[in-house]
Structure formats: structure tokens, C-alpha cells
Design an enzyme around this catalytic site. Structure first.
Site, PDB file in Angstrom:
ATOM      1  N   GLU A 252       0.837  -1.212   0.000  1.00 54.35           N
ATOM      2  CA  GLU A 252       0.000   0.000   0.000  1.00 54.35           C
ATOM      3  C   GLU A 252       0.866   1.254   0.000  1.00 54.35           C
ATOM      4  O   GLU A 252       0.626   2.198   0.759  1.00 54.35           O
ATOM      5  CB  GLU A 252      -0.947  -0.021   1.201  1.00 54.35           C
ATOM      6  CG  GLU A 252      -1.839  -1.252   1.237  1.00 54.35           C
ATOM      7  CD  GLU A 252      -2.719  -1.334   2.470  1.00 54.35           C
ATOM      8  OE1 GLU A 252      -2.472  -0.571   3.432  1.00 54.35           O
ATOM      9  OE2 GLU A 252      -3.647  -2.148   2.487  1.00 54.35           O
TER      10      GLU A 252
ATOM     11  N   CYS B 208     -10.751   0.035   7.633  1.00 50.61           N
ATOM     12  CA  CYS B 208     -10.397   1.431   7.871  1.00 50.61           C
ATOM     13  C   CYS B 208     -11.093   2.388   6.919  1.00 50.61           C
ATOM     14  O   CYS B 208     -11.358   3.543   7.270  1.00 50.61           O
ATOM     15  CB  CYS B 208      -8.880   1.595   7.767  1.00 50.61           C
ATOM     16  SG  CYS B 208      -8.159   0.918   6.251  1.00 50.61           S
TER      17      CYS B 208
END
Length: 643
Positions: free
Chosen positions: A301, A393
Site C-alpha cells: 500500500e 479502515c
């Protein structure tokens, strides 16, 4: 009502957010997003906090339930982000379900919090003797930061003291443990830094600000710990004043930058601010997708190398889009420069808005600029929407920002000696705030981003002279201002990207801004190898994409090529099924197919083409943020150009 990121009166900032005594989104896209947020997304999030075990984890930590811990180590953070969402919503009016959730959860947190102030359900349930021993991956301070931000939101919108008390006790505990130079180290996921500064802004507790400073200053000194992706992944490779570019995990890096700017504003540390600005400029110039998305690689990421911006493999995590907006907003407050509002607009209307489906029920974690037909069939790919995730998230990152969206519309400053009210984002809104020598109330009416016309009416004017500053987006080639009924207007363009209007303002005065919404072709930087020979289509603040569902039967979107000098026809729809209001664009194109040499997917350039390998077609595009609301299928933003 105050919003996110409210500097103290002594902070060194060029702008300040107005204190909104009244704010109402009266229509348009922002109102649609907020209504869906309140009526669909927030109730869905409350459902998932129960279903996924987030709240049960806290009940077990409080000794009120049996069972083990469920989910990843940072489950508490999702609770706090949903609490922040509910708090911003409650600031606009009573909602029994949201109010009960905030109150009951704050009481639960009080009961779960340990005597010394520590609060983390994972470590309290799973390994109570291992606090702060695995900071590289534990997310203990990350979760604490989101608790503080929820508490700040609840206090600013309703005067809450219960949740604020939990957050203060935790922050005091962290100061006891970490302020000493021999403390346990640094959290591998920055977020606590910006949260501590915001908590300081509410409480005035100097230790909270000193702790934020300590965490920022200790970055880049190897204190996070060993990680398989290395110290660059955790922004621990160079001190923050020395790091030339954003690196590593995109969300971590962006949250850290928000904290750096908050700290610089409160301490007046110009070297911190300058370093963050340099990294922002490098990021925008070399690591930002056309949609504003950030994070080139799904694995890790992370930010990629300079100009590494593949349309199909870029991760562009939803949380990174939200964090980018938060960083740019703080830089806007600190400097007053419109370029930060420009990136907020690009990110908000494209990468961020695309993350949630039109009905508010499903989300992306990653936001690609291309999806092939076979990719659409992938199972479990984080670039496919779902209601919730194991690592959840992103959904509450969307809801908490949308719930506070009106606070990103305007700021106030002293410009050339005059109190100045700046409009940065254009949405239909009615707002009122103390200003100059009294109270200012403005009504903004617009169908933005579908229309470039923005009407601004002064419905209550303060005494004394003041100015109105309007941001002019760089994509608006021709911009016009109408000022009906008054000839005493003084208009100047400033170097920060605004047109500034000065006059003896009276109630009823109106200004109409006309922005150029002509569709345009955008070319990539020649170093972005993944999209060489391609172009994208934009209109106003919107990036457009070509979805398979809009193409004519028998024409695959991945076979289409458009002319470098294509002219686009605008086709307005009041409500395209599955999308809501939109403006569709159409242009002549060709569908390029046919045989290739030796069975390989290559063809000699300039070689003969069979008669059926090139067929006339029409390419149809819709705004990128509206894609994937009408079933799975191929999509692309960057289109090959026809020779």
C-alpha cells in the site's frame, strides 16, 4: 460549530476556519452525499461494529462479556471513526440513534479504560503484559489518535465532556510513558501526532503538544522497530526536516504530514512547514494519479517511484484520499495558497467520491483507473466494492469526512489589511459566522460540478469594509464575474490563486462566478510510461471514464481509441439510472481489433490492417466518481490515441 483542524489564536497560520454558527447544505452533490451518509452509511456502520466484533472487543476488555478478541489489532479505531462521524452529524441536529451510540460507547470506553489511562481492547484482552512492546505493528497509538479526534469532534459539536475525559486520560498516560527520551519508541502507524495537536487545541494542555512534537522529532531515527518492508515503509528512514519526498505506506505518510503541519502551525516552526510543503510539491508532481489518488502499489500500500502511476495496478487507497485532503487543508490554513484547495477539489470529486457507491452501501479500498473484464470477476480483490472489510479502515474514513464536509468550504484571513472571507469549494450552502465587525451570512447557489455557475448572495453583512475571495481553479480557461446592480466593485487577482472582491458590502449584494466547463483532453507526463500514447478526458473538476456499459453493443471499451483532437458532445441527464444526476460526454472513436503477427499480441507499426480491424464507433464517458454503480464491467480513464 467548529470543524476539524482549528488552530489556536496564537497559531501561525495565514488563514483560519470560520466558526460556523449556522451551516446548511441546501442542495446539489454535497447535500446528496451527506444525506446518504446520514441515512444509509452511518446506520450501516453501526450494524457492522456489532457484527464484526468491534464493540464486543471493548465489552470483553471492560469485563462485561465473555469470549475472545475478534479482528485485526486496530479494531478500536473503526469505533472511534464512526463516533467522529456521528458527532459531526449531531452538530447539525438531533439523531436519536447517533446520540445513543456516542453516549453508550463513551460510557463503555470509560468502563474499559484502565486505571492508568491505557485503553486498547486488543492488548487488554489478548496480551495485557505486552503493552507498547510491538509498536511497529501494534497500532496502539494509532487507535489512541482516532479516539482523540472523535473526542474533539464530540466536544466541538455538542460540548461533550465524557468522551473528552477518556481521551485526556489516555493522552496524559501517553505523556507519562513516552515524553521521556527513554520511552518505548514510536508507533509504526502515524496518526497520533495530528490528534494530539487537536486535543491540545481543545484542552490547552501543553504536555499534549510537547508529546506531539516528540513523536515528530523522533521520526527517522530508527525508533519504530524492524519491519519486513523496511524503515522507509514506516517513514522512519530520515528525520522529517531532511526527507525529500513522501515514501512508504501512503496512509501512514499522509497522516504524519498532517501532524507535521499542525505542529508547525502551533509552534511557528517554519522549517517543519517548509519540509512538508516540499514533499507535497514532489508528491503532486510525480506520484499523484489524475484522480488525486495516492499509492502506486497494492503490495505494501505504498507510494511508488517517481512517475510510477499505472492505471490498473495503482492502489489509490480510499484512506489515502481522505488523509490527502486533511494534509492539504492544513497546508491551506498555514499558507493561504489556492493550490492546496485545488488538490482537495481534484481528490474530493474523483478518487475520494468514487470510493463509495451512489447508494452509500458499499466501498472500495483501492481505486484503480482501469478495470478489465476479467478483473471485474475477481473475488476478494480490494479494488472491488463491499459493505465492510476485515481491515475496515476505509468505510468510516469516508463517513467521517463527508459528515464534516462543509468545514472545508471556506476560511477567513486578513488580506491586504482587510478582513477577507475566502470560498475554496463551491457547493450549495447557507452559512453564517462571526466576521469582521459583526456577523456574515452567505448563501451559495450552484449546480456544481455539473454547471460552472456559482451565485453568492450576502444575506447578512457585518459593519465595516471587508473582502470576498473566490478561488479560480486552474482548469477554468475563461472565467467571468457578474455583479448585478452595483458599480463600485474592486476586483483584483492575487498571487495565491484567488480573485478578491472589495466593496462596501450590503445585505442583498450578489456576485455570480462563471467557470469554464468545456471538456478537455489531458495528456500524461512523458515519464509516466504506463499511459504513454494515451489521453484522459476532464470537464470542470471531474475526471471522466469510459465504462463498458455505456458503449455500443459489440464494441469493447478496451478496443476503443480516440482522436487527439476529439470534440466532445455534452449529453445532460436529469437522472441516469443507477447514477443520479450526471453529464455524459460522447465523441467519435474507432474500435481497433484484428489479427496480430505470429499469434502474439503485437503488430508491426505501420503495417497493413485488415478491413475489419478498424471500425468507426462512438466513445461514451461518465464522471469517474460515478463508475461501477450499474453492474460489473470494464472501465478505463486513460484512452489510447488513434494515430
Amino acid at each position: 460549530m467548529s470543524g476539524p483542524a482549528v488552530p489556536t489564536r496564537t497559531a501561525r497560520t495565514a488563514h483560519r476556519p470560520p466558526h460556523l454558527e449556522h451551516s446548511e447544505l441546501t442542495g446539489g452533490l454535497w447535500r446528496r452525499w451527506r444525506d446518504v451518509n446520514r441515512t444509509v452509511s452511518l446506520p450501516l456502520a453501526l450494524h457492522w461494529l456489532e457484527r464484526a466484533g468491534n464493540l464486543d472487543n471493548l465489552r470483553v476488555a471492560a469485563g462485561e462479556a465473555e469470549g475472545g478478541y475478534r479482528g485485526p489489532v486496530y479494531m478500536d479505531s473503526d469505533v472511534y471513526k464512526v463516533m467522529e462521524t456521528a458527532a459531526w452529524e449531531l452538530g447539525r441536529g438531533h439523531d436519536p440513534a447517533a446520540a445513543e451510540f456516542v453516549d453508550s460507547t463513551a460510557r463503555l470506553l470509560e468502563r474499559a479504560q484502565q486505571e492508568d489511562g491505557y485503553l486498547d481492547s486488543h492488548y487488554q484482552v489478548v496480551n495485557p503484559d505486552a503493552r507498547y512492546t510491538r509498536l511497529v505493528d501494534s497500532h496502539e497509538l494509532y487507535c489512541a489518535g482516532h479516539l482523540m479526534q472523535a473526542a474533539v469532534a464530540a466536544h466541538r459539536t455538542g460540548g461533550d465532556t465524557r468522551l473528552l475525559g477518556v481521551a485526556r486520560r489516555f493522552a496524559d498516560h501517553l505523556a507519562d510513558v513516552f515524553l521521556d527520551d527513554d520511552g518505548p519508541g514510536l508507533d509504526g502507524h502515524p496518526e497520533i501526532e495530528t490528534a494530539l495537536v487537536e486535543l491540545y487545541r481543545v484542552t490547552g494542555e501543553e504536555r499534549h503538544l510537547r508529546l506531539a512534537s516528540a513523536f515528530v522529532e523522533r521520526r527517522g531515527r530508527g525508533l519504530v522497530g524492524t519491519h519486513k518492508h523496511g524503515n522507509r515503509h514506516r517513514q522512519d528512514h530520515l528525520p522529517v526536516r531532511e526527507a525529500p519526498a513522501v515514501t512508504g505506506h501512503a496512509v501512514r505518510g499522509l497522516y504524519l504530514e498532517a501532524g507535521i503541519v499542525d505542529l508547525a502551525a502551533e509552534t511557528g516552526d517554519t522549517s517543519l512547514l517548509a519540509a512538508s510543503e516540499r514533499r507535497w510539491q514532489d508528491m503532486v508532481a510525480t506520484r499523484t494519479s489524475l484522480t488525486g489518488g495516492l499509492g502506486s502499489r497494492q503490495v505494501g500500500e505504498v507510494f511508488g517511484e517517481r512517475y510510477e502511476l499505472p492505471p490498473d495496478l495503482s492502489y489509490n487507497e480510499t484512506c489515502a484520499s481522505a488523509a490527502s485532503i486533511q494534509w492539504s487543508w492544513r497546508l491551506l490554513l498555514a499558507t493561504g495558497r489556492a493550490r492546496y484547495a485545488d488538490l482537495i477539489e481534484r481528490t474530493l470529486y474523483n478518487a475520494f467520491a468514487a470510493a463509495r457507491s451512489d447508494d452509500g452501501r458499499t466501498y472500495y479500498k483501492g481505486n484503480p483507473l482501469q478495470r478489465r473484464a476479467d478483473h471485474a470477476e475477481a473475488v476478494g480483490d480490494p479494488r472491488c466494492r463491499d459493505e465492510w472489510f476485515f481491515s475496515a479502515c476505509c468505510p468510516p474514513a469516508v463517513t467521517r469526512l463527508v459528515a464534516s464536509l462543509e468545514h472545508y468550504a471556506a476560511t477567513v484571513s486578513e488580506h491586504a489589511g482587510l478582513p477577507t472571507f475566502h470560498l475554496h469549494q463551491y457547493a450549495s450552502i447557507d452559512l453564517a459566522s462571526p466576521f469582521a465587525e459583526g456577523r456574515l451570512r452567505l448563501r451559495v447557489e450552484t449546480d456544481y460540478p455539473w454547471s460552472g455557475q456559482v451565485g453568492i448572495t450576502v444575506t447578512e453583512a457585518p459593519g465595516g469594509p471587508w473582502a470576498l475571495a473566490l478561488r479560480i481553479p486552474p482548469w477554468s480557461v475563461t472565467t467571468r464575474l457578474d455583479t448585478p446592480g452595483r458599480k463600485d466593485l474592486v476586483v483584483t487577482a492575487d498571487e495565491d490563486g484567488y480573485v478578491v472582491l472589495r466593496r462596501p458590502w450590503r445585505t442583498g449584494d450578489t456576485v455570480v462566478l462563471h467557470l469554464d466547463m468545456t471538456p478537455r483532453m489531458t495528456s500524461p507526463h512523458p515519464r509516466i510510461d504506463a499511459v504513454r500514447g494515451c489521453a484522459a478526458v476532464e470537464r470542470g473538476p471531474l475526471v471522466y471514464c469510459f465504462e463498458q456499459t455505456d458503449q455500443r453493443e459489440g464494441v469493447a471499451v478496451d478496443d476503443l481509441a480516440i482522436s487527439p483532437d476529439a470534440v466532445f458532445e455534452e449529453v445532460a441527464h436529469d437522472d441516469l439510472d443507477g447514477l443520479g444526476p450526471t453529464v455524459t460526454l460522447r465523441t467519435p472513436a474507432v474500435a481497433v481489433t484484428g489479427a496480430h503477427e505470429a499469434g502474439l499480441p503485437y503488430r508491426t507499426r505501420g503495417g497493413p490492417e485488415s478491413a475489419d480491424s478498424v471500425r468507426p464507433a462512438t466513445a461514451t464517458a461518465v464522471p469517474y466518481f460515478q463508475w461501477d454503480n450499474r453492474g460489473d464491467g470494464a472501465m478505463r480513464v486513460w484512452m489510447p490515441l488513434r494515430d
